[in-house]
Scaffold this active site. Structure first.
Site, PDB file in Angstrom:
ATOM      1  N   TYR A   1       0.819  -1.212   0.000  1.00 46.10           N
ATOM      2  CA  TYR A   1       0.000   0.000   0.000  1.00 46.10           C
ATOM      3  C   TYR A   1       0.854   1.265   0.000  1.00 46.10           C
ATOM      4  CZ  TYR A   1      -4.164   2.808   0.399  1.00 46.10           C
ATOM      5  OH  TYR A   1      -5.157   3.703   0.129  1.00 46.10           O
TER       6      TYR A   1
ATOM      7  N   VAL B   1     -13.937  -2.254   5.281  1.00 41.76           N
ATOM      8  CA  VAL B   1     -14.427  -3.129   4.223  1.00 41.76           C
ATOM      9  C   VAL B   1     -15.088  -2.265   3.154  1.00 41.76           C
ATOM     10  CG1 VAL B   1     -15.925  -5.049   3.619  1.00 41.76           C
ATOM     11  CG2 VAL B   1     -14.823  -5.005   5.858  1.00 41.76           C
TER      12      VAL B   1
END
Length: 398
Positions: free
Chosen positions: A234, A273
């Site tokens: 990331y 999520v």
């Protein structure tokens, strides 16, 4: 029709209108149950149909009683397919906003296109005059640059060398190793073109030039940093280069807007999520472990909790003269995720996770449930065996 979830990898190709509406209703109720926010009056949300964008629009409208304009891709029903979850979310939001007397408008189109920007500017000038908060929350894999006509694609890859770590198929709980090859220079630049700050800058320019941006306006965009565990894929990967560009853009915008009392920030949120995060190898497994720890400690937050805290405790806090930021000028609402005790326990879980114990050590079941709830499924109180009308109209849409 009876609507069931149909999945293809990390994508759900169907959405349930009643389930989406119920999820929006619950977010609205969460905000309405908390103290009102003395915040913005007129808000533009670019990327308003899901995730942080939708949650921020809900907080602005139902927490601060702001009028809102939401920009998002058209996703109405076509052929034998349902509409998109974003379409159903937006329809539910528009209905609720109008029922409570709030002005609410939708602009559909490609957020990267000049035409969409022009439609939004004209609508704001006609209906609201100017906006004093602009939220940029666009998450997509491709962008066609309106200036050059070239289409760029983003990738989720490490830089410099291959990266190997654990990952999980969140549908069946199988833990395995995944190896990702490093991004090329072309792929890195494509990711910056799609997910960096250029389009955010173009939106602010269009609003200023069109007279639709209040002199003291605030604008924010979203980023993520995360722990050492996810750094290679990331923050130190191709997407991290895009986030570096986004943060540099925030600094330039802040300097330009400050003359009129305006401000620009990148907000660093916690791991959540979302359809975007589910596509990143390693990350769903990390989130499953993180959720287990944060829920046990009573500090877990979803999108709506994060956005309420952003508005109430950071952007519009009555108890602070200035917005609290870190050394890079970023607003941090990932502070609970990054607590030393939280990360220590997540790291311990990570070292022990395998297929045989994943449901014991992590909250993978909660992750999977939240994934389907993004599309209106697995929501308590909804009869998924009943016939529903997949055709849902959105009033006052441009």
């Amino acid at each position: 029709m009876i609507i069931k979830p149909r999945t293809r990898g990390f994508i759900c190709t169907t959405a349930h209108p009643q389930g989406c509406a119920e999820q929006v209703r619950r977010q609205i109720e969460y905000v309405q149950a908390r103290p009102a926010i003395r915040g913005p009056r007129n808000v533009l949300v670019v990327g308003a149909s899901a995730g942080y964008g939708l949650a921020a629009r809900i907080v602005a409208a139902f927490g601060a009683r702001a009028n809102t304009v939401g920009v998002y891709r058209p996703g109405e029903r076509s052929g034998g397919r349902t509409a998109s979850a974003g379409w159903y979310n937006s329809a539910a939001f528009e209905t609720a906003a109008r029922e409570t007397g709030l002005q609410s408008f939708s602009v559909t189109g490609d957020a990267f296109a000049d035409e969409t920007k022009a439609k939004a500017v004209n609508l704001i000038r006609k209906e609201l005059g100017q906006v004093d908060l602009v939220i940029y929350s666009v998450a997509t894999a491709r962008r066609t640059n309106p200036r050059t006509g070239e289409t760029s694609t983003s990738v989720l890859k490490p830089i410099g060398q291959p990266y190997t770590n654990k990952t999980v198929n969140f549908h069946d709980g199988e833990v395995s190793l995944v190896t990702l090859e490093p991004a090329t220079e072309e792929e890195i630049q494509g990711t910056v073109d799609v997910m960096g700050g250029e389009d955010w800058q173009l939106w602010i320019d269009a609003l200023r030039e069109g007279g639709a941006l209040a002199p003291n306006a605030t604008t924010i965009a979203y980023s993520y940093i995360g722990p050492e565990l996810t750094q290679a894929i990331y923050r130190q990967g191709s997407i991290g280069r895009a986030k570096d560009h986004l943060e540099a853009t925030a600094k330039r915008l802040h300097e330009r807007l400050a003359a009129g009392g305006g401000r620009a920030y990148v907000t660093v949120g916690k791991a959540l999520v979302t359809q975007s995060s589910s596509a990143i190898p390693v990350v769903p497994l990390y989130i499953s472990a993180l959720y287990k720890v944060m829920k046990e400690k009573g500090i877990h937050e979803g999108c709506i909790e994060q956005m309420y805290r952003l508005f109430a405790d950071r952007l519009y806090s009555p108890n602070a003269e200035d917005v609290p930021v870190d050394g890079e000028g970023r607003i941090r609402i990932d502070d609970w995720e990054m607590r030393e005790d939280v990360q220590r326990e997540v790291a311990d879980i990570w070292s022990r996770i395998e297929t045989s114990n994943i449901y014991e050590l992590t909250d993978l079941e909660g992750y999977r449930r939240e994934f389907f709830q993004l599309f209106g499924f697995e929501t308590e109180g909804i009869d998924y065996e009943a016939d529903v009308d997949p055709n849902v109209d959105i009033p006052n849409i441009s």
